[in-house]
Design an enzyme around this catalytic site. Structure first.
Site, PDB file in Angstrom:
ATOM      1  N   GLU A 168       0.820  -1.212   0.000  1.00 23.73           N
ATOM      2  CA  GLU A 168       0.000   0.000   0.000  1.00 23.73           C
ATOM      3  C   GLU A 168       0.856   1.264   0.000  1.00 23.73           C
ATOM      4  O   GLU A 168       0.522   2.256  -0.639  1.00 23.73           O
ATOM      5  CB  GLU A 168      -0.951   0.000   1.202  1.00 23.73           C
ATOM      6  CG  GLU A 168      -2.072  -1.026   1.108  1.00 23.73           C
ATOM      7  CD  GLU A 168      -2.952  -0.814  -0.118  1.00 23.73           C
ATOM      8  OE1 GLU A 168      -2.994   0.318  -0.644  1.00 23.73           O
ATOM      9  OE2 GLU A 168      -3.597  -1.783  -0.547  1.00 23.73           O
ATOM     10  N   TYR A 189      -6.606   6.255   4.318  1.00 25.32           N
ATOM     11  CA  TYR A 189      -6.766   5.294   3.230  1.00 25.32           C
ATOM     12  C   TYR A 189      -5.934   4.032   3.466  1.00 25.32           C
ATOM     13  O   TYR A 189      -6.439   2.902   3.400  1.00 25.32           O
ATOM     14  CB  TYR A 189      -6.388   5.887   1.868  1.00 25.32           C
ATOM     15  CG  TYR A 189      -6.135   4.756   0.899  1.00 25.32           C
ATOM     16  CD1 TYR A 189      -7.208   4.060   0.375  1.00 25.32           C
ATOM     17  CD2 TYR A 189      -4.842   4.301   0.642  1.00 25.32           C
ATOM     18  CE1 TYR A 189      -7.006   2.952  -0.422  1.00 25.32           C
ATOM     19  CE2 TYR A 189      -4.635   3.193  -0.154  1.00 25.32           C
ATOM     20  CZ  TYR A 189      -5.709   2.528  -0.675  1.00 25.32           C
ATOM     21  OH  TYR A 189      -5.516   1.424  -1.437  1.00 25.32           O
ATOM     22  N   ASP A 213      -9.419   5.798  -2.145  1.00 27.80           N
ATOM     23  CA  ASP A 213      -8.243   6.322  -2.843  1.00 27.80           C
ATOM     24  C   ASP A 213      -8.723   7.021  -4.113  1.00 27.80           C
ATOM     25  O   ASP A 213      -9.914   7.276  -4.277  1.00 27.80           O
ATOM     26  CB  ASP A 213      -7.285   5.170  -3.175  1.00 27.80           C
ATOM     27  CG  ASP A 213      -7.870   4.274  -4.252  1.00 27.80           C
ATOM     28  OD1 ASP A 213      -9.103   4.190  -4.345  1.00 27.80           O
ATOM     29  OD2 ASP A 213      -7.095   3.672  -5.011  1.00 27.80           O
TER      30      ASP A 213
END
Length: 373
Positions: A53, A134, A152
């Site tokens: 991520e 996020y 996102d």
DNA sequence: AATGCGGGGAC
DNA sequence: GTCCCAGCATT
């Protein structure tokens, strides 16, 4: 009326029936079309998801994949990452950009090891530097199955089209509305898959330009499509012109090694190595600035600089020009070359964390050297 | 709310 | 050339 529909509260435009239909259709589509990505084969490994991520922040999937494979091979666990030096982490990160991410990841690994393992909730994950709302939501929903949204750029684009949200997407109120909408849509089961489904849909179907609405599983629910405005959403604010800056660079070569210096952490290319350089307000003054730089480094006028040319490098927020000179002093008479300076041979340079701009500068300097020798 | 922070892919 | 990308931290 469309307008009154758009401005109504989420609870009004998102009935339980509609929400159920969207969940069912999107998850069904995901089951048939999900991408095979490296981090998806270790989805219960929160550390592996964390690395993925962070790398994926503002970075496209295809760019990330080779970096991710190398990183997980070298640092398979959070303990191995915590035990590594920042220099080694940055070396694996070089070329990927936004180097603060690597610094935070390394710092965060130390924090995780100290507290005895990865935080087990989205809220606690946000205590780690570099993990915002996020990223925390993505990790927690995918690795832990937590029922939490993760909005996102992909999700913002899909939701803005699905619900015809045409206020500027970067506005606080718009962001708040997007998160609220995503919260309402969360399924009780498979929330991680659901969050990833948005992203695959955004990547394959609901693309920024020329979305393939004819292939979209949510075409019947999409208000933006019905209104014929899907492709024009989300609304982005105009960007300003990027400033242009000029710099002089000294590629100092002595006994087959090059003088490099480490940039302070925090700013542009923080923690990376580069060739000594200085900003130079006007291009015409390059020679003066270069001489000043060489003086500071301890190389006097006895060494004749050779001009290699100008290397231009464009960043999102800046256009930089590096007028590059090659200096080959007879002696390494540099003064004040402390721990932030180092001599590195070409083969060693390849193992240092250099910015892409520095790599290009090095190539330019080498071209001159080979031409004239 | 605005800005700094990289680099590359797609068009 | 332009736009944008699985954002975050700082001010």
């Amino acid at each position: 009326m469309i307008r009154s529909h758009r401005s109504s509260a989420v609870s009004l435009e998102l009935s339980p029936t509609l929400a159920r239909a969207i969940r069912r259709k999107l998850l069904r589509w995901y089951d048939d079309h999900k991408r095979d990505l490296p981090w998806r084969s270790r989805s219960t490994d929160a550390y592996a998801q964390w690395v993925a991520e962070v790398m994926l922040q503002q970075t496209q999937v295809d760019t990330v994949i080779p970096y991710y494979e190398r990183f997980l091979k070298r640092f398979p666990t959070v303990e191995t990452l915590a035990a590594a030096s920042l220099d080694d982490v940055l070396t694996l990160w070089q070329g990927l950009g936004y180097y603060r991410r690597a610094v935070n990841l390394h710092r965060g690994a130390g924090y995780v090891v100290r507290i005895g393992g990865m935080p087990r909730s989205s809220t606690c994950l946000q205590e780690i530097p570099g993990i915002g709302r996020y990223t925390a939501g993505a990790i927690a929903s995918i690795a832990y199955g937590e029922r939490v949204a993760a909005v996102d750029g992909n999700v913002a684009r899909v939701l803005s089209r699905l619900f015809y949200i045409d206020s500027p997407v970067s506005d606080r109120d718009t962001q708040k509305r997007l998160w609220t909408t995503a919260d309402h849509l969360r399924p009780r089961q498979r929330c991680g898959d659901f969050n990833q489904a948005w992203m695959d849909l955004g990547s394959a179907i609901c693309t920024p330009n020329a979305p393939r609405c004819d292939l979209c599983p949510l075409i019947r629910e999409c208000v933006g499509f019905q209104a014929g405005v899907a492709a024009s959403l989300p609304v982005k604010t105009a960007k300003k012109t990027v400033p242009e800056t000029h710099h002089v660079v000294a590629v100092v070569k002595s006994r087959g090694a090059y003088l490099i210096t480490k940039r302070p952490t925090g700013g542009l290319w923080g923690g990376l190595w580069e060739f000594p350089n200085r900003s130079c307000p006007v291009e015409s003054g390059a020679k003066t600035v270069l001489n000043s730089l060489l003086d500071c480094l301890g190389f006097d006028g006895a060494t004749q600089p050779r001009r290699a040319g100008v290397l231009s490098h464009r960043l999102t927020h800046r256009l930089m020009h590096f007028e590059t000179f090659v200096i080959q002093p007879s002696r390494r008479n540099g003064v004040g070359l402390d721990g932030d300076y180092s001599w590195a041979k070409t083969i060693e340079l390849n193992e240092r964390a250099l910015s892409t701009a520095s790599r290009k500068i090095f190539a330019l300097a080498n071209k001159l050297t080979h031409t004239q020798s």
